[in-house]
Design a protein around this motif. Structure first.
Motif, PDB file in Angstrom:
ATOM      1  N   LEU A 178      46.813  41.893  34.360  1.00 28.39           N
ATOM      2  CA  LEU A 178      47.248  40.620  35.235  1.00 28.39           C
ATOM      3  C   LEU A 178      45.891  40.623  36.062  1.00 28.39           C
ATOM      4  O   LEU A 178      45.110  41.154  36.083  1.00 28.39           O
ATOM      5  N   ASP A 179      45.386  39.324  36.640  1.00 28.29           N
ATOM      6  CA  ASP A 179      44.475  38.916  37.494  1.00 28.29           C
ATOM      7  C   ASP A 179      45.004  39.032  38.771  1.00 28.29           C
ATOM      8  O   ASP A 179      46.076  38.362  39.148  1.00 28.29           O
ATOM      9  N   ASP A 180      44.530  39.933  39.781  1.00 27.62           N
ATOM     10  CA  ASP A 180      44.898  40.311  41.028  1.00 27.62           C
ATOM     11  C   ASP A 180      44.329  39.273  41.917  1.00 27.62           C
ATOM     12  O   ASP A 180      44.485  39.085  43.139  1.00 27.62           O
TER      13      ASP A 180
ATOM     14  N   LYS B 238      43.670  38.122  51.544  1.00 31.49           N
ATOM     15  CA  LYS B 238      44.309  37.572  50.431  1.00 31.49           C
ATOM     16  C   LYS B 238      44.779  38.823  49.780  1.00 31.49           C
ATOM     17  O   LYS B 238      45.807  38.684  48.971  1.00 31.49           O
ATOM     18  N   ALA B 239      43.888  39.995  49.526  1.00 34.88           N
ATOM     19  CA  ALA B 239      44.331  41.058  48.688  1.00 34.88           C
ATOM     20  C   ALA B 239      45.690  41.850  49.511  1.00 34.88           C
ATOM     21  O   ALA B 239      46.578  42.105  48.651  1.00 34.88           O
TER      22      ALA B 239
ATOM     23  N   LEU C 258      56.306  34.387  40.016  1.00 32.61           N
ATOM     24  CA  LEU C 258      55.632  34.180  41.252  1.00 32.61           C
ATOM     25  C   LEU C 258      54.391  33.652  40.778  1.00 32.61           C
ATOM     26  O   LEU C 258      53.555  33.613  41.842  1.00 32.61           O
ATOM     27  N   GLY C 259      53.844  33.213  39.763  1.00 36.48           N
ATOM     28  CA  GLY C 259      52.614  32.348  39.663  1.00 36.48           C
ATOM     29  C   GLY C 259      51.440  33.421  39.148  1.00 36.48           C
ATOM     30  O   GLY C 259      50.345  33.014  39.124  1.00 36.48           O
ATOM     31  N   VAL C 260      51.844  34.611  38.854  1.00 40.91           N
ATOM     32  CA  VAL C 260      50.570  35.490  38.479  1.00 40.91           C
ATOM     33  C   VAL C 260      50.270  35.219  37.229  1.00 40.91           C
ATOM     34  O   VAL C 260      50.962  34.990  36.283  1.00 40.91           O
TER      35      VAL C 260
END
Length: 128
Positions: A114-116, A15-16, A95-97
């Motif tokens: 931001l949340d990664d 995922k990362a 992009l939905g971040v």
């Protein structure tokens, strides 16, 4: 002396890798199997020989409390330089971040956080 590697702990390396490459725009540099995990690094496409970011598994017992404490206090684990914070904010938001801090001017720097999606808050910063 120069910085060669730095790490972020991630809850899922696949995922990362998708987030850091497909969304943030880094490119994979190394992927070496190490048992159930991998030595997995990404770099900036603008500096492929530069500092590598290790997408480090969060398996150590100290990691989750550390990540949780930083996130609850709104503290980014690292910062990435960008040429235009506002433009990058808009691109990533499209992009939905999810951002915990919209672009904010702080003297000679403008930042956003931001949340990664992997357990970390990441700051993007533009220096005047």
């Amino acid at each position: 002396m120069r910085i060669h590697l730095t790490s972020v702990f991630v809850d899922d390396q696949d995922k990362a890798l998708r987030f850091y490459t497909d969304v943030l725009g880094f490119v994979k540099k190394h992927e070496v199997p190490l048992g159930e995990h991998r030595w997995l690094t990404v770099v900036s496409p603008e500096d492929p020989g530069g500092t590598e970011l290790v997408l480090e598994p969060d398996a150590h017992p100290a990691v989750k409390p550390y990540q949780t404490a930083l996130a609850e206090d709104g503290i980014p684990v690292t910062s990435f330089a960008v040429d235009d914070v506002r433009a990058e904010f808009e691109r990533l938001r499209a992009l939905g971040v999810h951002f915990t801090q919209e672009p904010t001017e702080m003297g000679p720097v403008t930042t956003a956080v931001l949340d990664d999606t992997c357990g970390n808050l990441i700051q993007i910063a533009q220096y005047a």
